[in-house]
Design a protein around this motif. Structure first.
Motif, PDB file in Angstrom:
ATOM      1  N   GLY A  83      -2.860 -70.694  -2.587  1.00  0.00           N
ATOM      2  CA  GLY A  83      -3.225 -69.794  -3.678  1.00  0.00           C
ATOM      3  C   GLY A  83      -1.999 -69.331  -4.447  1.00  0.00           C
TER       4      GLY A  83
ATOM      5  N   LYS B 195      -8.955 -76.788  -2.259  1.00  0.00           N
ATOM      6  CA  LYS B 195      -9.586 -75.489  -2.020  1.00  0.00           C
ATOM      7  C   LYS B 195     -10.894 -75.660  -1.234  1.00  0.00           C
ATOM      8  CE  LYS B 195     -11.525 -72.520  -5.101  1.00  0.00           C
ATOM      9  NZ  LYS B 195     -11.634 -71.718  -6.300  1.00  0.00           N
TER      10      LYS B 195
ATOM     11  N   TYR C  76      -6.664 -66.722  -0.092  1.00  0.00           N
ATOM     12  CA  TYR C  76      -6.392 -67.597  -1.231  1.00  0.00           C
ATOM     13  C   TYR C  76      -6.314 -66.779  -2.524  1.00  0.00           C
ATOM     14  CZ  TYR C  76      -7.130 -70.970  -4.950  1.00  0.00           C
ATOM     15  OH  TYR C  76      -7.005 -71.688  -6.102  1.00  0.00           O
TER      16      TYR C  76
ATOM     17  N   GLU D  47      -8.010 -74.074 -11.594  1.00  0.00           N
ATOM     18  CA  GLU D  47      -8.772 -74.373 -10.388  1.00  0.00           C
ATOM     19  C   GLU D  47      -9.807 -75.457 -10.633  1.00  0.00           C
ATOM     20  OE1 GLU D  47     -10.174 -70.520  -9.153  1.00  0.00           O
ATOM     21  OE2 GLU D  47      -8.463 -70.351  -7.806  1.00  0.00           O
TER      22      GLU D  47
END
Length: 137
Positions: free
Chosen positions: A16, A35, A55, A26
């Motif tokens: 993160g 992730k 994260y 993302e």
């Protein structure tokens, strides 16, 4: 098991932080896949919320650190430019019009003029069409 959870939390925070610091989206496939992998492992261990929070905190901390470093760089650049500042025009006592001209010349030495971006000219095309405005014909 506790070592595995601790390692997963550290990995989630580090990833993160990396995403936040580098400013990655993302929605980029490799970030999303990494992730999802972290979250999948977290669900298996029953610590999904902890990993998601780690994260998120890492991403916020990374983005904050990036912003601080960018601002520090701008401050340092400003200090350097102040040291290289151009010499000022000295104004002897003069008539009013000449004094204003000299003030304007001094102003031109200290300010950089920039034109607005070209896309501002296109903003008028983004207005709501008349037929969609309520009460207007």
């Amino acid at each position: 098991m506790k070592k595995e959870i601790k390692a997963l939390l550290e990995d989630a925070y580090s990833f993160g932080y990396f995403v936040g610091y580098k400013g990655h989206s993302e929605w980029v496939e490799w970030v999303r896949e990494r992730k999802e992998e972290l979250y999948r492992k977290a669900e298996e261990l029953g610590v999904y919320d902890l990993v998601r929070n780690a994260y998120g905190r890492g991403r916020e901390d990374g983005a904050k650190k990036r912003g601080e470093e960018i601002n520090l760089g701008l401050i340092e650049k400003g200090k350097i430019e102040l040291e290289k500042e151009k010499p000022r025009i000295e104004i002897p006592p003069q008539q009013e019009s000449e004094r204003f001209e000299a003030e304007f010349a001094r102003f031109l030495q200290t300010t950089k003029f920039t034109l607005p971006p070209e896309f501002l000219d296109t903003l008028r095309h983004l207005e709501i069409p008349k037929m969609l405005k309520m009460g207007e014909i």
